[in-house]
Design an enzyme around this catalytic site. Structure first.
Site, short mmCIF file in Angstrom:
data_model
loop_
_atom_site.label_atom_id
_atom_site.label_comp_id
_atom_site.label_asym_id
_atom_site.label_seq_id
_atom_site.Cartn_x
_atom_site.Cartn_y
_atom_site.Cartn_z
N ARG A 52 41.49 88.33 83.06
CA ARG A 52 42.80 87.73 83.35
C ARG A 52 43.56 88.55 84.40
NH1 ARG A 52 40.60 84.57 80.53
NH2 ARG A 52 41.52 83.21 78.95
N SER B 202 47.37 81.14 75.66
CA SER B 202 47.44 82.45 75.00
C SER B 202 48.65 83.21 75.52
CB SER B 202 46.19 83.27 75.31
OG SER B 202 45.04 82.58 74.89
N GLU C 200 50.30 87.87 78.39
CA GLU C 200 49.34 87.31 79.36
C GLU C 200 50.04 86.51 80.46
OE1 GLU C 200 46.67 85.05 81.39
OE2 GLU C 200 47.60 83.97 79.76
N1 EPU Z 1 41.48 84.06 65.41
C1 EPU Z 1 42.11 84.17 64.19
N2 EPU Z 1 43.31 83.55 64.03
C2 EPU Z 1 43.89 82.82 64.99
C3 EPU Z 1 43.24 82.69 66.25
C4 EPU Z 1 42.03 83.33 66.42
O1 EPU Z 1 41.61 84.82 63.28
O2 EPU Z 1 44.98 82.29 64.75
C5 EPU Z 1 40.18 84.72 65.59
C6 EPU Z 1 39.01 83.83 65.15
O3 EPU Z 1 38.09 84.64 64.48
C7 EPU Z 1 38.39 83.38 66.46
C8 EPU Z 1 38.72 84.55 67.39
O4 EPU Z 1 39.98 85.04 66.94
O5 EPU Z 1 37.02 83.24 66.31
C9 EPU Z 1 38.81 84.11 68.84
O6 EPU Z 1 39.70 83.00 68.93
P1 EPU Z 1 39.49 81.87 70.03
O7 EPU Z 1 38.08 81.48 70.08
O8 EPU Z 1 40.49 80.81 69.79
O9 EPU Z 1 39.75 82.62 71.39
P2 EPU Z 1 40.84 83.69 71.82
O10 EPU Z 1 40.17 85.00 72.01
O11 EPU Z 1 42.02 83.64 70.90
C10 EPU Z 1 40.43 83.36 74.38
C11 EPU Z 1 41.24 83.05 75.59
C12 EPU Z 1 41.56 81.56 75.65
C13 EPU Z 1 40.24 80.79 75.67
C14 EPU Z 1 39.44 81.15 74.41
C15 EPU Z 1 38.07 80.54 74.40
C16 EPU Z 1 42.52 85.05 76.08
C17 EPU Z 1 43.86 85.72 76.08
N3 EPU Z 1 42.48 83.83 75.59
O12 EPU Z 1 41.26 83.10 73.25
O13 EPU Z 1 42.25 81.31 76.86
O14 EPU Z 1 40.47 79.41 75.70
O15 EPU Z 1 39.25 82.59 74.37
O16 EPU Z 1 37.25 81.20 75.30
O17 EPU Z 1 41.55 85.66 76.52
C18 EPU Z 1 44.43 81.25 77.81
O18 EPU Z 1 44.11 82.19 78.49
O19 EPU Z 1 45.58 80.74 77.86
C19 EPU Z 1 43.49 80.71 76.84
C20 EPU Z 1 43.79 79.72 75.99
#
Ligand code: EPU
Length: 342
Positions: free
Chosen positions: A165, A239, A335
């Site tokens: 990012r 995010s 972010e």
């Molecule tokens: N999780 C929780 N609780 C929550 C949310 C997530 O426990 O409320 C845990 C779950 O175990 C889940 C893990 O966190 O498996 C990862 O969550 P998720 O797959 O939703 O992805 P993220 O790491 O929260 C990142 C990006 C997103 C992107 C997703 C999918 C960042 C800051 N965010 O989110 O990007 O869509 O991966 O690849 O890196 C954005 O940048 O605006 C964005 C939405």
């Protein structure tokens, strides 16, 4: 014709739906419009803030100078490559329209980045990424113009200094460059990226006929829609924090205290923690403070239930950062970008 407007509300120009006015506002249809602005006596000396579709910004206050919105349009295959093609897309195009168009051309690589809100010009600023793919994996180069004097230059992928990012445009020379177009190297041969565990699992259960790039795009869209609120229905900027990266020592301590910690090894003794998990564990998932809250399905997404002020957003964000710090000794970093720069 370049139109310069005064005192324009940016409410409909940011997906977090915060009210702020731009002292001056102009829409750019070609790179040379910057040079025109720089010779207009009303704004020639003013700082220039670039706003795409406003899906990754927090507007904290009125912007007392000049806001510009790049609206250059066009996407084309500009060169056939041995196994694919080099495409060029102008900054004012919508990102997801580009993803769909590329698949329609039989060009693959962007499918995991389906449905990311925002404009093409904004994509390199934060090196958009999702489901195991980042823009930088496919990017050839970026054309950008100086907001100071309008001169344009091409940045190779290396010169863009992409990180998680992050990019040259976001961190090295923030606010200095307006991206006018990007070039991507796409493939004629599908190479589906299924590293993201949940995605692989869902893909494997598809009928054979749907195990295609188009099928993967549909899956990604369904996955995003199931977790992430649609900004058109519930104001948000995706995010709100980055996933923090910690060293081995802190990771091991946390793992001992929280065996269910969600973390991904980055190599070199570094671990990326799921900020959504940290925020949920700190008790913020689905919790509301006034008109704002952390989303009930994805704790990493801050939402505006309607009529929120920037102060409310800041207060909630600060409270979340503090709780996560108190529980884990991990500092969350915002972010989306702050306008005006704080
Ligand atoms: N999780 C929780 N609780 C929550 C949310 C997530 O426990 O409320 C845990 C779950 O175990 C889940 C893990 O966190 O498996 C990862 O969550 P998720 O797959 O939703 O992805 P993220 O790491 O929260 C990142 C990006 C997103 C992107 C997703 C999918 C960042 C800051 N965010 O989110 O990007 O869509 O991966 O690849 O890196 C954005 O940048 O605006 C964005 C939405």
């Amino acid at each position: 014709m370049l139109m310069l407007s005064e005192n324009v509300s940016l409410l409909s120009h940011n997906t977090l739906k915060l009210q702020a006015n731009a002292r001056w506002y102009a829409e750019l249809h070609k790179p040379a419009d910057i040079t025109d602005l720089r010779s207009d006596p009303r704004v020639k000396q003013l700082p220039m803030t670039i706003l795409g579709e406003g899906s990754n910004v927090v507007l904290h206050a009125d912007i007392p100078h000049l806001v510009v919105r790049p609206l250059m349009r066009g996407k084309a295959i500009i060169e056939a490559l041995e196994d694919g093609a080099l495409i060029e897309c102008q900054a004012g195009e919508n990102w997801d329209d580009l993803v769909r168009w590329s698949l329609d051309q039989g060009l693959y690589g962007l499918e995991n980045l389906s449905l990311i809100p925002g404009s093409v010009g904004a994509a390199p600023y934060q090196n958009i990424g999702a489901y195991g793919v980042e823009l930088s994996d496919l990017l050839d180069s970026v054309m950008a113009c100086s907001v100071v004097d309008g001169h344009c230059r091409r940045f190779t992928r290396d010169q863009c200094c992409f990180g998680y990012r992050d990019s040259f445009f976001k961190s090295h020379e923030p606010g200095q460059w307006l991206v006018t177009s990007i070039r991507l190297r796409l493939s004629r041969y599908p190479r589906l990226r299924l590293e993201y565990a949940d995605l692989q699992h869902r893909f494997e259960s598809l009928p054979e006929s749907q195990k295609t790039p188009e099928g993967l795009r549909s899956l990604i869209i369904a996955l995003r829609m199931s977790k992430l609120p649609d900004p058109a229905e519930l104001a948000n900027v995706g995010s709100f924090f980055k996933n923090p990266v910690v060293n081995e020592q802190l990771y091991s301590q946390l793992r001992q205290r929280f065996p269910d910690l969600v973390a991904f090894s980055q190599g070199g003794g570094h671990y990326k923690l799921a900020a959504g998990w940290l925020i949920e564990k700190a008790g913020w998932k689905g919790r509301r403070l006034g008109s704002v809250g952390m989303h009930e399905k994805q704790a990493l997404v801050l939402v505006n239930y309607g009529g929120a002020t920037a102060a409310e957003v800041q207060e909630l964000a600060a409270a979340v950062v503090q709780s996560v710090w108190a529980l884990f000794a991990v500092l969350l970093e915002q972010e989306p970008v702050n306008f005006p720069v704080l």
